[in-house]
Write a protein that holds these residues in place. Structure first.
Motif, short mmCIF file in Angstrom:
data_model
loop_
_atom_site.label_atom_id
_atom_site.label_comp_id
_atom_site.label_asym_id
_atom_site.label_seq_id
_atom_site.Cartn_x
_atom_site.Cartn_y
_atom_site.Cartn_z
N SER A 34 76.88 47.81 44.31
CA SER A 34 78.31 48.07 44.49
C SER A 34 78.64 49.45 45.05
CB SER A 34 79.04 47.94 43.15
OG SER A 34 78.71 49.03 42.31
N ASP A 35 77.76 50.44 44.85
CA ASP A 35 78.02 51.83 45.20
C ASP A 35 79.26 52.36 44.46
OD1 ASP A 35 77.10 54.14 46.55
OD2 ASP A 35 78.60 53.89 48.11
N ARG A 36 79.51 51.82 43.24
CA ARG A 36 80.65 52.23 42.41
C ARG A 36 80.14 53.03 41.20
NH1 ARG A 36 85.54 49.63 42.47
NH2 ARG A 36 85.62 49.74 40.21
N PRO A 37 80.26 54.35 41.22
CA PRO A 37 79.82 55.15 40.08
C PRO A 37 80.80 55.02 38.92
CG PRO A 37 80.76 56.56 41.78
CD PRO A 37 80.78 55.15 42.31
N GLU A 38 80.38 54.33 37.85
CA GLU A 38 81.32 54.00 36.78
C GLU A 38 80.97 54.59 35.42
OE1 GLU A 38 81.59 49.72 36.75
OE2 GLU A 38 82.82 49.70 38.56
N ARG A 39 79.69 54.75 35.11
CA ARG A 39 79.30 55.12 33.75
C ARG A 39 78.42 56.36 33.78
NH1 ARG A 39 75.26 53.27 29.78
NH2 ARG A 39 74.24 52.05 31.40
N VAL A 40 78.96 57.50 33.29
CA VAL A 40 78.24 58.77 33.27
C VAL A 40 77.29 58.78 32.08
CG1 VAL A 40 78.44 61.28 33.11
CG2 VAL A 40 80.19 59.97 34.34
N ILE A 41 76.01 59.05 32.37
CA ILE A 41 75.00 59.15 31.31
C ILE A 41 74.39 60.54 31.40
CG2 ILE A 41 72.87 58.23 30.35
CD1 ILE A 41 74.40 55.95 32.72
N GLU A 42 74.73 61.38 30.43
CA GLU A 42 74.14 62.72 30.38
C GLU A 42 72.72 62.60 29.87
OE1 GLU A 42 76.53 65.38 28.04
OE2 GLU A 42 78.28 65.12 29.33
N MET A 43 71.80 63.24 30.55
CA MET A 43 70.40 63.20 30.17
C MET A 43 69.98 64.58 29.64
SD MET A 43 69.51 60.06 31.11
CE MET A 43 67.76 59.99 31.44
N ILE A 44 68.87 64.60 28.95
CA ILE A 44 68.31 65.85 28.46
C ILE A 44 67.43 66.43 29.56
CG2 ILE A 44 66.67 66.83 26.81
CD1 ILE A 44 67.60 64.56 24.87
N ASN A 45 67.59 67.72 29.82
CA ASN A 45 66.69 68.39 30.74
C ASN A 45 65.43 68.73 29.96
OD1 ASN A 45 65.22 70.04 32.42
ND2 ASN A 45 66.91 71.40 32.93
N ALA A 46 64.39 67.92 30.12
CA ALA A 46 63.15 68.10 29.36
C ALA A 46 62.48 69.43 29.69
CB ALA A 46 62.19 66.94 29.64
N ALA A 47 62.78 69.99 30.86
CA ALA A 47 62.20 71.28 31.23
C ALA A 47 62.90 72.43 30.50
CB ALA A 47 62.28 71.48 32.74
N GLY A 48 64.15 72.22 30.08
CA GLY A 48 64.91 73.28 29.40
C GLY A 48 64.90 74.57 30.21
N SER A 49 65.16 74.46 31.49
CA SER A 49 64.97 75.59 32.40
C SER A 49 66.24 75.90 33.19
CB SER A 49 63.84 75.23 33.38
OG SER A 49 63.77 76.15 34.45
N THR A 51 66.05 77.00 36.19
CA THR A 51 65.69 76.86 37.61
C THR A 51 65.06 75.51 37.95
OG1 THR A 51 63.53 77.87 37.18
CG2 THR A 51 65.30 79.34 37.89
N PHE A 52 64.99 74.60 36.99
CA PHE A 52 64.31 73.33 37.23
C PHE A 52 64.85 72.30 36.27
CE2 PHE A 52 60.68 70.43 36.38
CZ PHE A 52 60.47 69.97 37.66
N TYR A 53 64.95 71.05 36.71
CA TYR A 53 65.31 69.99 35.79
C TYR A 53 64.25 68.91 35.83
CZ TYR A 53 66.70 66.40 39.19
OH TYR A 53 66.69 65.44 40.16
N GLU A 54 64.11 68.23 34.71
CA GLU A 54 63.16 67.13 34.61
C GLU A 54 63.72 66.14 33.60
OE1 GLU A 54 58.41 66.58 33.81
OE2 GLU A 54 59.41 68.31 32.92
N PHE A 55 63.85 64.88 34.02
CA PHE A 55 64.28 63.86 33.07
C PHE A 55 63.17 63.62 32.06
CE2 PHE A 55 66.90 62.28 36.79
CZ PHE A 55 68.12 62.60 36.23
N ASP A 56 63.53 63.43 30.81
CA ASP A 56 62.57 63.05 29.79
C ASP A 56 62.10 61.63 30.11
OD1 ASP A 56 61.50 63.43 26.84
OD2 ASP A 56 62.38 61.42 26.97
N SER A 57 60.80 61.42 30.26
CA SER A 57 60.29 60.13 30.74
C SER A 57 60.63 58.98 29.79
CB SER A 57 58.78 60.20 30.98
OG SER A 57 58.11 60.57 29.80
N THR A 58 60.60 59.21 28.50
CA THR A 58 60.93 58.15 27.54
C THR A 58 62.42 57.81 27.63
OG1 THR A 58 59.18 58.90 26.06
CG2 THR A 58 60.88 57.49 25.10
N GLU A 59 63.26 58.83 27.68
CA GLU A 59 64.71 58.62 27.80
C GLU A 59 65.04 57.90 29.11
OE1 GLU A 59 68.77 61.26 27.23
OE2 GLU A 59 67.08 62.21 28.27
N LEU A 60 64.37 58.28 30.19
CA LEU A 60 64.62 57.67 31.49
C LEU A 60 64.20 56.20 31.50
CD1 LEU A 60 65.72 58.30 34.31
CD2 LEU A 60 63.38 58.88 35.00
#
Length: 146
Positions: A34-49, A51-60
């Motif tokens: 659809s290309d319709r952005p409807e549901r915002v899902i905040e993720m944890i930055n597993a890198a906690g940085s 200067t860098f972000y990384e999705f937590d693999s289990t959460e993703l």
């Protein structure tokens, strides 16, 4: 062009401000195809940085299972830059694994956690090629908008 609601825009910016000085990251899901952005899902930055972000693999993995069950896909993949402009870094381009997604970057470098303008930009990243696109912010998405 990326069309998003004001509520989605505000949610992404609020997440970026809240996580500053670390980079924030997340996904905005929408109905498949659809290309319709409807549901915002905040993720944890597993890198906690800152200067860098990384999705937590289990959460993703759990998020993808949930999206598949709901017939959704990632329409927007977003993250923040805390000290640089809202432009994809070399690492960001390497991490861009969703060719159909809009990649939104928010720079909080000017005001950090405080109120004030942010730089909010969207890109398509396909095969390492970065193309900036226009963003249209609307109150609601009509059934014909994508």
């Amino acid at each position: 062009m990326l069309t998003i609601t004001q509520a989605t825009y505000d949610a992404i910016v609020a997440h970026a401000r809240r996580d500053h000085p670390d980079e924030a990251c997340g996904i905005v899901a929408g109905p498949e195809g659809s290309d319709r952005p409807e549901r915002v899902i905040e993720m944890i930055n597993a890198a906690g940085s800152p200067t860098f972000y990384e999705f937590d693999s289990t959460e993703l993995l759990e998020l993808y299972k949930e999206m598949w069950a709901r017939d959704e896909e990632p329409v927007i993949v977003y993250h923040s830059h805390t000290a640089t402009e809202a432009y994809p870094s070399v690492t960001d381009v390497k991490l861009a694994s969703e060719p159909g997604a809009h990649y939104v970057l928010v720079s909080t470098r000017e005001h950090g956690n405080d109120e004030g303008p942010v730089e909010f930009r969207s890109y398509r990243i396909v095969d390492g090629e970065i193309t900036e696109e226009e963003i249209r912010v609307v109150e609601t998405l009509s059934s014909t908008e994508s």
